[in-house]
Design a protein around this motif. Sequence first.
Motif, PDB file in Angstrom:
ATOM      1  N   ALA A 122      21.672  25.725 -16.916  1.00  0.00           N
ATOM      2  CA  ALA A 122      21.965  25.670 -18.348  1.00  0.00           C
ATOM      3  C   ALA A 122      20.733  25.349 -19.179  1.00  0.00           C
ATOM      4  CB  ALA A 122      23.042  24.615 -18.619  1.00  0.00           C
ATOM      5  N   ASP A 123      19.772  24.649 -18.574  1.00  0.00           N
ATOM      6  CA  ASP A 123      18.672  24.169 -19.409  1.00  0.00           C
ATOM      7  C   ASP A 123      17.291  24.235 -18.760  1.00  0.00           C
ATOM      8  OD1 ASP A 123      17.567  22.919 -21.719  1.00  0.00           O
ATOM      9  OD2 ASP A 123      17.519  21.026 -20.643  1.00  0.00           O
ATOM     10  N   ALA A 124      17.090  23.427 -17.702  1.00  0.00           N
ATOM     11  CA  ALA A 124      15.716  23.210 -17.209  1.00  0.00           C
ATOM     12  C   ALA A 124      14.967  24.492 -16.848  1.00  0.00           C
ATOM     13  CB  ALA A 124      15.750  22.271 -16.009  1.00  0.00           C
ATOM     14  N   ALA A 125      15.668  25.455 -16.260  1.00  0.00           N
ATOM     15  CA  ALA A 125      14.964  26.643 -15.762  1.00  0.00           C
ATOM     16  C   ALA A 125      14.717  27.693 -16.834  1.00  0.00           C
ATOM     17  CB  ALA A 125      15.756  27.263 -14.612  1.00  0.00           C
ATOM     18  N   ILE A 126      15.311  27.481 -18.013  1.00  0.00           N
ATOM     19  CA  ILE A 126      15.096  28.498 -19.058  1.00  0.00           C
ATOM     20  C   ILE A 126      14.265  27.930 -20.211  1.00  0.00           C
ATOM     21  CG2 ILE A 126      17.020  30.065 -18.568  1.00  0.00           C
ATOM     22  CD1 ILE A 126      18.727  28.588 -20.509  1.00  0.00           C
ATOM     23  N   GLY A 127      13.390  28.759 -20.736  1.00  0.00           N
ATOM     24  CA  GLY A 127      12.617  28.333 -21.900  1.00  0.00           C
ATOM     25  C   GLY A 127      11.159  28.043 -21.636  1.00  0.00           C
ATOM     26  N   GLY A 128      10.745  28.053 -20.357  1.00  0.00           N
ATOM     27  CA  GLY A 128       9.317  27.985 -20.056  1.00  0.00           C
ATOM     28  C   GLY A 128       8.648  26.629 -20.131  1.00  0.00           C
ATOM     29  N   LYS A 129       9.446  25.535 -20.097  1.00  0.00           N
ATOM     30  CA  LYS A 129       8.794  24.224 -20.042  1.00  0.00           C
ATOM     31  C   LYS A 129       8.601  23.838 -18.585  1.00  0.00           C
ATOM     32  CE  LYS A 129      10.222  21.883 -24.295  1.00  0.00           C
ATOM     33  NZ  LYS A 129      11.072  20.803 -24.861  1.00  0.00           N
ATOM     34  N   THR A 130       7.428  23.282 -18.265  1.00  0.00           N
ATOM     35  CA  THR A 130       7.179  22.797 -16.910  1.00  0.00           C
ATOM     36  C   THR A 130       6.675  21.361 -17.018  1.00  0.00           C
ATOM     37  OG1 THR A 130       4.789  23.116 -16.575  1.00  0.00           O
ATOM     38  CG2 THR A 130       6.158  25.116 -16.536  1.00  0.00           C
TER      39      THR A 130
ATOM     40  N   ILE B  54      27.285  21.253 -23.445  1.00  0.00           N
ATOM     41  CA  ILE B  54      27.910  20.614 -24.615  1.00  0.00           C
ATOM     42  C   ILE B  54      26.866  20.478 -25.728  1.00  0.00           C
ATOM     43  CG2 ILE B  54      28.929  18.436 -25.470  1.00  0.00           C
ATOM     44  CD1 ILE B  54      30.246  18.122 -22.660  1.00  0.00           C
ATOM     45  N   LYS B  55      25.645  20.090 -25.332  1.00  0.00           N
ATOM     46  CA  LYS B  55      24.574  19.943 -26.338  1.00  0.00           C
ATOM     47  C   LYS B  55      24.323  21.260 -27.075  1.00  0.00           C
ATOM     48  CE  LYS B  55      20.304  20.604 -25.419  1.00  0.00           C
ATOM     49  NZ  LYS B  55      19.053  20.570 -24.691  1.00  0.00           N
ATOM     50  N   HIS B  56      24.250  22.359 -26.329  1.00  0.00           N
ATOM     51  CA  HIS B  56      23.999  23.653 -26.980  1.00  0.00           C
ATOM     52  C   HIS B  56      25.104  23.976 -27.983  1.00  0.00           C
ATOM     53  CE1 HIS B  56      21.235  24.846 -23.408  1.00  0.00           C
ATOM     54  NE2 HIS B  56      20.580  24.220 -24.355  1.00  0.00           N
TER      55      HIS B  56
ATOM     56  N   ILE C 262      22.417  30.661 -26.741  1.00  0.00           N
ATOM     57  CA  ILE C 262      22.062  29.695 -27.798  1.00  0.00           C
ATOM     58  C   ILE C 262      20.639  29.199 -27.563  1.00  0.00           C
ATOM     59  CG2 ILE C 262      22.549  27.400 -28.763  1.00  0.00           C
ATOM     60  CD1 ILE C 262      25.534  27.919 -28.165  1.00  0.00           C
ATOM     61  N   LYS C 263      20.385  28.750 -26.326  1.00  0.00           N
ATOM     62  CA  LYS C 263      19.049  28.210 -26.050  1.00  0.00           C
ATOM     63  C   LYS C 263      17.968  29.277 -26.277  1.00  0.00           C
ATOM     64  CE  LYS C 263      15.946  25.752 -23.135  1.00  0.00           C
ATOM     65  NZ  LYS C 263      15.676  24.743 -22.153  1.00  0.00           N
ATOM     66  N   CYS C 264      18.227  30.488 -25.773  1.00  0.00           N
ATOM     67  CA  CYS C 264      17.212  31.539 -25.887  1.00  0.00           C
ATOM     68  C   CYS C 264      16.925  31.907 -27.335  1.00  0.00           C
ATOM     69  CB  CYS C 264      17.635  32.776 -25.104  1.00  0.00           C
ATOM     70  SG  CYS C 264      17.607  32.479 -23.342  1.00  0.00           S
TER      71      CYS C 264
ATOM     72  N   PHE D 220       6.930  27.152 -28.660  1.00  0.00           N
ATOM     73  CA  PHE D 220       6.076  25.989 -28.382  1.00  0.00           C
ATOM     74  C   PHE D 220       6.512  24.708 -29.100  1.00  0.00           C
ATOM     75  CE2 PHE D 220       3.325  29.790 -27.798  1.00  0.00           C
ATOM     76  CZ  PHE D 220       3.269  29.718 -26.409  1.00  0.00           C
ATOM     77  N   GLU D 221       7.769  24.713 -29.528  1.00  0.00           N
ATOM     78  CA  GLU D 221       8.379  23.517 -30.117  1.00  0.00           C
ATOM     79  C   GLU D 221       7.613  22.923 -31.298  1.00  0.00           C
ATOM     80  OE1 GLU D 221      10.547  21.006 -27.261  1.00  0.00           O
ATOM     81  OE2 GLU D 221       9.881  19.308 -28.445  1.00  0.00           O
ATOM     82  N   LYS D 222       7.324  23.785 -32.251  1.00  0.00           N
ATOM     83  CA  LYS D 222       6.688  23.286 -33.478  1.00  0.00           C
ATOM     84  C   LYS D 222       7.754  22.826 -34.465  1.00  0.00           C
ATOM     85  CE  LYS D 222       2.452  24.499 -32.314  1.00  0.00           C
ATOM     86  NZ  LYS D 222       1.926  23.511 -31.388  1.00  0.00           N
TER      87      LYS D 222
ATOM     88  N   GLU E 164      11.916  24.547 -34.850  1.00  0.00           N
ATOM     89  CA  GLU E 164      13.328  24.749 -34.462  1.00  0.00           C
ATOM     90  C   GLU E 164      13.654  24.250 -33.060  1.00  0.00           C
ATOM     91  OE1 GLU E 164      11.452  27.091 -35.793  1.00  0.00           O
ATOM     92  OE2 GLU E 164      12.563  28.358 -37.191  1.00  0.00           O
ATOM     93  N   ARG E 165      12.731  24.445 -32.134  1.00  0.00           N
ATOM     94  CA  ARG E 165      13.037  24.093 -30.739  1.00  0.00           C
ATOM     95  C   ARG E 165      13.335  22.595 -30.576  1.00  0.00           C
ATOM     96  NH1 ARG E 165      10.399  26.336 -25.129  1.00  0.00           N
ATOM     97  NH2 ARG E 165      11.806  25.164 -23.771  1.00  0.00           N
ATOM     98  N   LYS E 166      12.841  21.804 -31.539  1.00  0.00           N
ATOM     99  CA  LYS E 166      13.109  20.360 -31.459  1.00  0.00           C
ATOM    100  C   LYS E 166      14.606  20.080 -31.436  1.00  0.00           C
ATOM    101  CE  LYS E 166       8.823  19.049 -33.734  1.00  0.00           C
ATOM    102  NZ  LYS E 166       8.238  18.497 -34.957  1.00  0.00           N
ATOM    103  N   MET E 167      15.391  21.024 -31.989  1.00  0.00           N
ATOM    104  CA  MET E 167      16.860  20.882 -31.965  1.00  0.00           C
ATOM    105  C   MET E 167      17.385  20.595 -30.566  1.00  0.00           C
ATOM    106  SD  MET E 167      17.855  24.288 -34.080  1.00  0.00           S
ATOM    107  CE  MET E 167      19.589  24.322 -33.788  1.00  0.00           C
ATOM    108  N   LEU E 168      16.717  21.250 -29.585  1.00  0.00           N
ATOM    109  CA  LEU E 168      17.186  21.145 -28.200  1.00  0.00           C
ATOM    110  C   LEU E 168      17.014  19.745 -27.639  1.00  0.00           C
ATOM    111  CD1 LEU E 168      15.749  24.532 -26.917  1.00  0.00           C
ATOM    112  CD2 LEU E 168      18.161  23.975 -27.133  1.00  0.00           C
ATOM    113  N   ASN E 169      16.318  18.904 -28.395  1.00  0.00           N
ATOM    114  CA  ASN E 169      16.136  17.525 -27.935  1.00  0.00           C
ATOM    115  C   ASN E 169      17.237  16.606 -28.433  1.00  0.00           C
ATOM    116  OD1 ASN E 169      13.672  17.827 -26.452  1.00  0.00           O
ATOM    117  ND2 ASN E 169      12.668  18.191 -28.415  1.00  0.00           N
ATOM    118  N   PHE E 170      18.273  17.171 -29.052  1.00  0.00           N
ATOM    119  CA  PHE E 170      19.375  16.309 -29.500  1.00  0.00           C
ATOM    120  C   PHE E 170      19.895  15.499 -28.302  1.00  0.00           C
ATOM    121  CE2 PHE E 170      23.932  15.495 -30.055  1.00  0.00           C
ATOM    122  CZ  PHE E 170      23.809  14.555 -31.062  1.00  0.00           C
TER     123      PHE E 170
HETATM  124  N1  GLY Z   1      15.191  21.057 -22.635  1.00  0.00           N
HETATM  125  C1  GLY Z   1      14.758  21.267 -23.956  1.00  0.00           C
HETATM  126  C2  GLY Z   1      13.896  22.463 -24.121  1.00  0.00           C
HETATM  127  O1  GLY Z   1      13.805  23.300 -23.236  1.00  0.00           O
HETATM  128  O2  GLY Z   1      13.276  22.620 -25.139  1.00  0.00           O
END
Ligand code: GLY
Length: 359
Positions: free
Chosen positions: A138-146, A189-191, A226-228, A236-238, A240-246
């Motif tokens: 649902a989260d960790a593997a998508i979006g390119g954060k390592t 649920i967060k998404h 939603i996440k994508c 690069f979380e400048k 909108e992406r900060k939303m995902l940190n709710f």
């Molecule tokens: N887990 C939050 C994000 O991928 O930005």
Amino acid sequence: MKNPKEHITFSVPGKKRSVPIFIGKGVFEKISSIVPFTKYSSVLAIVDENVSQYWSEQIYKVLGKDACYLAIPPGEKNKTLSTVEKIWTTLSENGFDRKSLVINIGGGMVCDVGAFAASTYMRGIDFVQVPTTLLAQADAAIGGKTGFNFNQLKNTIGTFSAPVAVISDTSFLWTLRKREYHSGFAEIIKHALIADEKLFDSLSGKDITSLGNKKIAELLSQSTNIKCSIVEKDPFEKKERKMLNFGHTVGHAVEMSCQTLLHGEAVAIGMIAEAKMSLLSGDLVEKKFKKIENLILKTGLPNKVDATYKKQIAQKMLFDKKNINKQIKWVFLEDIGKVKVDVTLPEEIIEQGLNYIVK
Ligand code: GLY
């Protein structure tokens, strides 16, 4: 390959490419029709030890004898530089070159650490994410954060680096411990909470923990979309992406303080605290706050943490990655489906939010 199949575009400096995300029962078996193996000189499969226990034969059958295998002990306590070093050593000692491929098969920890090791080895080699927990799918593997944890803080060291593909096979979910499985719903649920009230209401209206393969794949697709769409706008979380940190400002502090909680459990508590802060200082109404708390509890997730951790939680929040000039930047829930980022809150509201989640 049958649907559901989703794509995101993830910007990497200098180019824009699309990362395909495959979700469904049996998609891992089809990995060779997704990943162009002949392009690579060698393959390292990094496998979560818990996954090996049930799936090693199947993984070996799919990836074959030419791949190199490395088992990694799971869990947050192993999300460290020494695990990264172990991966780099394996790559280096086995002569992996720039044309090599890493396949991360496991939960969020293996996906994050394996991706970090690949994204830095020889300045970056290709990697594929095969998330095996609901949380990672649902989260960790998508979006390119390592990344990995450092100095007792969550994901302090890391990169933004896109995988070649994400292969989320729902078959893996059925060997998860119940607690681990339930923990994954926190990110779904967060998404819904940050972007889709209709989805939130539909989650509230059924027992999401007992969905079968097809329904869970559908739910994962909705959540992934939603996440994508958020990541696409701001990889690069400048902003909108900060939303995902709710839920994660408190959630990460809870997770790092009380080391017995799973990530999703800590995030569930964090979402309650942050929703409470929104209720106390904004437009979120009591009825909606209760709906949020009810869904979290109904999903088998906790809403409270032991009061002995409160001081440590408050301290750790001061080191959140989103903070600027030591000021906490909150993701504020204006309503279910609507958030605002970079919000500063008065001390007494933060204190009351924390008081609510301690018992
Ligand atoms: N887990 C939050 C994000 O991928 O930005």
